[in-house]
Design an enzyme around this catalytic site. Structure first.
Site, PDB file in Angstrom:
ATOM      1  N   GLY A  82       0.838  -1.196   0.000  1.00 16.38           N
ATOM      2  CA  GLY A  82       0.000   0.000   0.000  1.00 16.38           C
ATOM      3  C   GLY A  82       0.870   1.242   0.000  1.00 16.38           C
ATOM      4  O   GLY A  82       2.011   1.214   0.468  1.00 16.38           O
ATOM      5  N   GLN A 139       2.894  10.106   1.046  1.00 13.58           N
ATOM      6  CA  GLN A 139       4.205   9.441   1.126  1.00 13.58           C
ATOM      7  C   GLN A 139       5.096   9.777  -0.060  1.00 13.58           C
ATOM      8  O   GLN A 139       6.302   9.547  -0.005  1.00 13.58           O
ATOM      9  CB  GLN A 139       4.030   7.919   1.219  1.00 13.58           C
ATOM     10  CG  GLN A 139       3.401   7.453   2.524  1.00 13.58           C
ATOM     11  CD  GLN A 139       3.273   5.947   2.561  1.00 13.58           C
ATOM     12  OE1 GLN A 139       2.299   5.398   2.072  1.00 13.58           O
ATOM     13  NE2 GLN A 139       4.262   5.278   3.125  1.00 13.58           N
ATOM     14  N   CYS A 197       5.874   0.085   7.209  1.00 12.70           N
ATOM     15  CA  CYS A 197       5.494   1.234   6.386  1.00 12.70           C
ATOM     16  C   CYS A 197       6.673   1.607   5.512  1.00 12.70           C
ATOM     17  O   CYS A 197       7.810   1.641   5.982  1.00 12.70           O
ATOM     18  CB  CYS A 197       5.115   2.399   7.296  1.00 12.70           C
ATOM     19  SG  CYS A 197       4.623   3.876   6.393  1.00 12.70           S
ATOM     20  N   LEU A 198       6.398   1.897   4.243  1.00 15.20           N
ATOM     21  CA  LEU A 198       7.489   2.254   3.333  1.00 15.20           C
ATOM     22  C   LEU A 198       8.169   3.561   3.748  1.00 15.20           C
ATOM     23  O   LEU A 198       9.300   3.810   3.361  1.00 15.20           O
ATOM     24  CB  LEU A 198       6.965   2.358   1.893  1.00 15.20           C
ATOM     25  CG  LEU A 198       6.483   1.035   1.270  1.00 15.20           C
ATOM     26  CD1 LEU A 198       5.919   1.271  -0.122  1.00 15.20           C
ATOM     27  CD2 LEU A 198       7.597   0.001   1.232  1.00 15.20           C
ATOM     28  N   HIS A 228      -4.522   1.516   7.459  1.00 15.48           N
ATOM     29  CA  HIS A 228      -3.171   2.098   7.582  1.00 15.48           C
ATOM     30  C   HIS A 228      -2.996   3.220   6.539  1.00 15.48           C
ATOM     31  O   HIS A 228      -2.493   4.301   6.860  1.00 15.48           O
ATOM     32  CB  HIS A 228      -2.144   0.974   7.379  1.00 15.48           C
ATOM     33  CG  HIS A 228      -0.712   1.407   7.310  1.00 15.48           C
ATOM     34  ND1 HIS A 228       0.245   0.937   8.185  1.00 15.48           N
ATOM     35  CD2 HIS A 228      -0.052   2.245   6.458  1.00 15.48           C
ATOM     36  CE1 HIS A 228       1.418   1.474   7.876  1.00 15.48           C
ATOM     37  NE2 HIS A 228       1.270   2.267   6.829  1.00 15.48           N
ATOM     38  N   GLU A 229      -3.444   2.967   5.302  1.00 17.97           N
ATOM     39  CA  GLU A 229      -3.264   3.965   4.233  1.00 17.97           C
ATOM     40  C   GLU A 229      -4.177   5.166   4.427  1.00 17.97           C
ATOM     41  O   GLU A 229      -3.774   6.305   4.165  1.00 17.97           O
ATOM     42  CB  GLU A 229      -3.488   3.326   2.861  1.00 17.97           C
ATOM     43  CG  GLU A 229      -2.548   2.167   2.513  1.00 17.97           C
ATOM     44  CD  GLU A 229      -1.070   2.469   2.720  1.00 17.97           C
ATOM     45  OE1 GLU A 229      -0.670   3.633   2.587  1.00 17.97           O
ATOM     46  OE2 GLU A 229      -0.320   1.526   3.041  1.00 17.97           O
ATOM     47  N   HIS A 239      -2.670   7.555   6.720  1.00 15.82           N
ATOM     48  CA  HIS A 239      -1.678   8.435   6.086  1.00 15.82           C
ATOM     49  C   HIS A 239      -2.339   9.710   5.562  1.00 15.82           C
ATOM     50  O   HIS A 239      -1.744  10.787   5.615  1.00 15.82           O
ATOM     51  CB  HIS A 239      -1.005   7.730   4.902  1.00 15.82           C
ATOM     52  CG  HIS A 239       0.178   6.879   5.269  1.00 15.82           C
ATOM     53  ND1 HIS A 239       1.299   7.389   5.869  1.00 15.82           N
ATOM     54  CD2 HIS A 239       0.417   5.553   5.105  1.00 15.82           C
ATOM     55  CE1 HIS A 239       2.185   6.413   6.058  1.00 15.82           C
ATOM     56  NE2 HIS A 239       1.666   5.285   5.612  1.00 15.82           N
TER      57      HIS A 239
HETATM   58 NI    NI Z   1       2.555   3.390   5.622  1.00 16.99          NI
END
Ligand code: NI
Length: 173
Positions: A46, A51, A95-96, A137-138, A141
């Protein structure tokens, strides 16, 4: 399509509330394409627009894990959780924007999400398992919230310090 740079925590752009998308433009379609490519390349399941430094309410995800299964790239514009189960589920999240750090986070096990697709049409779907965790989670963000915000302050500070160090090392490289 092009890969975009993924912001690493701490970054003020990851803490801002993203703006609703009012119009589906060619730029937005390109952003969604780039984000999918960036997510698959990372690899991740995701990615949310903040991000990659874009403060728009758009996220992409694909939680298909089975080897050889067809991918299911999804693009969600202005997503909203319209229902959440009382039952909770704990997943070890990553998380990226917080590379190589993982922690257990408890969230509703099932959620119903409404969003606008790239086609401009309204969509709604109930997600469970990894998909439910990922979409929540997304969406977080988009509200400037990271999974480490669910952790105890000490743990969060420890991870943040590691990320500051990582960013310093990367800047030097
Ligand atoms: Ni994340």
């Amino acid at each position: 399509m092009a890969l975009r740079d993924i912001l690493i925590h701490p970054d003020p752009r990851l803490k801002r509330m993203a703006d609703p998308v009012s119009e589906i433009t060619a730029d937005l379609e390109r952003l969604a394409d780039d984000m999918l490519e960036t997510m698959y390349n990372a690899p991740g399941i995701g990615l949310a627009a903040p991000q990659v430094g874009v403060g728009a309410r758009l996220l992409v995800m694909d939680c298909v894990k089975e080897e050889g299964a067809a991918p299911r790239p999804m693009v969600l514009i202005n997503p909203e959780v319209t229902w959440a189960s009382e039952a909770l589920n704990t997943y070890e999240e990553g998380c990226l924007s917080i590379p190589e750090q993982y922690a257990d986070v408890e969230r509703p096990a099932e959620v119903e999400v409404a969003w606008t697709g790239l086609d401009g049409a309204a969509h709604s779907e109930r997600f469970d398992g990894l998909w439910a965790t990922c979409v929540q989670h997304e969406i977080d963000h988009l509200d400037g919230k990271l999974f480490i915000d669910y952790l105890k302050p000490l743990r969060r500070q420890m991870i943040t310090r590691k990320m500051v160090k990582l960013k310093r090392e990367r800047a030097r490289a």
